[in-house]
Design a protein around this motif. Structure first.
Motif, mmCIF file in Angstrom:
data_model
loop_
_atom_site.group_PDB
_atom_site.id
_atom_site.type_symbol
_atom_site.label_atom_id
_atom_site.label_comp_id
_atom_site.label_asym_id
_atom_site.label_seq_id
_atom_site.Cartn_x
_atom_site.Cartn_y
_atom_site.Cartn_z
ATOM 1 N N ILE A 180 43.641 47.411 43.745
ATOM 2 C CA ILE A 180 42.987 46.205 44.272
ATOM 3 C C ILE A 180 42.891 45.153 43.174
ATOM 4 O O ILE A 180 43.194 43.976 43.388
ATOM 5 C CB ILE A 180 41.614 46.548 44.863
ATOM 6 C CG1 ILE A 180 41.803 47.344 46.158
ATOM 7 C CG2 ILE A 180 40.782 45.305 45.116
ATOM 8 C CD1 ILE A 180 40.527 47.919 46.725
ATOM 9 N N VAL A 181 42.508 45.575 41.984
ATOM 10 C CA VAL A 181 42.422 44.647 40.852
ATOM 11 C C VAL A 181 43.800 44.077 40.527
ATOM 12 O O VAL A 181 43.949 42.879 40.315
ATOM 13 C CB VAL A 181 41.803 45.351 39.623
ATOM 14 C CG1 VAL A 181 41.910 44.496 38.389
ATOM 15 C CG2 VAL A 181 40.355 45.713 39.902
ATOM 16 N N VAL A 182 44.812 44.946 40.509
ATOM 17 C CA VAL A 182 46.172 44.484 40.222
ATOM 18 C C VAL A 182 46.614 43.470 41.272
ATOM 19 O O VAL A 182 47.200 42.434 40.949
ATOM 20 C CB VAL A 182 47.150 45.681 40.162
ATOM 21 C CG1 VAL A 182 48.586 45.212 40.120
ATOM 22 C CG2 VAL A 182 46.848 46.551 38.965
ATOM 23 N N GLY A 183 46.349 43.736 42.542
ATOM 24 C CA GLY A 183 46.741 42.816 43.606
ATOM 25 C C GLY A 183 46.077 41.459 43.492
ATOM 26 O O GLY A 183 46.665 40.445 43.852
ATOM 27 N N PHE A 184 44.860 41.418 42.980
ATOM 28 C CA PHE A 184 44.172 40.135 42.810
ATOM 29 C C PHE A 184 44.591 39.410 41.540
ATOM 30 O O PHE A 184 44.586 38.184 41.494
ATOM 31 C CB PHE A 184 42.658 40.316 42.810
ATOM 32 C CG PHE A 184 42.078 40.478 44.186
ATOM 33 C CD1 PHE A 184 42.357 39.573 45.186
ATOM 34 C CD2 PHE A 184 41.252 41.536 44.469
ATOM 35 C CE1 PHE A 184 41.829 39.713 46.457
ATOM 36 C CE2 PHE A 184 40.709 41.696 45.734
ATOM 37 C CZ PHE A 184 40.997 40.785 46.726
ATOM 38 N N ILE A 185 44.954 40.154 40.505
ATOM 39 C CA ILE A 185 45.329 39.518 39.231
ATOM 40 C C ILE A 185 46.679 38.830 39.344
ATOM 41 O O ILE A 185 46.864 37.709 38.897
ATOM 42 C CB ILE A 185 45.354 40.553 38.096
ATOM 43 C CG1 ILE A 185 43.937 40.968 37.726
ATOM 44 C CG2 ILE A 185 46.072 40.011 36.874
ATOM 45 C CD1 ILE A 185 43.870 42.072 36.691
#
Length: 135
Positions: free
Chosen positions: A51-56
Motif C-alpha cells: 500500500i505504501v509502495v502504491g502511494f509513493i
C-alpha cells in the motif's frame, strides 16, 4: 530541469522499493536460519508495505521499475544470503523452490501495490474531472 529532477526522484523511489518486496520472505528465512523455525510475518506488514509502495510511486514507469527492482533484490538476496547456506535452504524450502517462493511473494506484493496505484490514479482523475464546481 525541474521535470527531470522529479523523474529522477520518482525512479529512485521505484528502485528503492525493491528492498521492500524482500522483507516478508526475507524475515521468514532469517528467522528459520537463527531460531530453527519460521516466524510467520505479521499479515498487516505484508499488506501495509505494498500500500505504501502504491502511494509513493506516481508514474507508470516507476511502478514497472519497482517490479524489476523487486525481482532484482529478490535475486540478490537469494544469491548472497540464502544460497551460501545450502543446508538450511534444503531444510526450509524444497530444493529449487526458493526461487519460486521469493518471486511469487514479490509478484503478489507488486500486484497489491499496482492495484493501490491504479485506484489512487483513478481517484485523482475523478476528483480532477467530476468534483470541480460548475459555474
Amino acid at each position: 530541469m525541474m521535470r527531470s529532477r522529479a523523474m529522477r526522484i520518482d525512479w529512485m523511489h521505484a528502485f528503492l522499493t525493491g528492498f521492500v518486496y524482500i522483507v516478508p520472505s526475507g524475515t521468514e528465512y532469517i528467522s528459520e536460519l537463527i531460531r530453527g523455525e519460521a516466524t510467520n510475518v505479521p499479515i498487516i506488514l505484508f499488506y501495509f508495505l505494498p500500500i505504501v509502495v502504491g502511494f509513493i510511486i506516481q508514474t507508470w514507469s516507476g511502478i514497472i521499475i519497482s517490479l524489476l527492482s523487486g525481482l532484482l533484490m529478490s535475486t540478490l538476496f537469494i544469491r548472497l544470503v540464502i544460497w551460501p547456506v545450502d543446508v538450511t535452504v534444503h531444510s526450509f524450502y524444497a530444493p529449487g523452490s526458493v526461487w519460486g517462493h521469493f518471486y511469487q511473494e514479490t509478484l503478489f506484493m507488486w500486484v497489491l501495490a499496482f492495484i493501490v496505484y491504479v485506484v489512487s490514479r483513478v481517484n485523482m482523475w475523478y476528483r480532477n474531472n467530476y468534483r470541480q464546481p460548475k459555474n
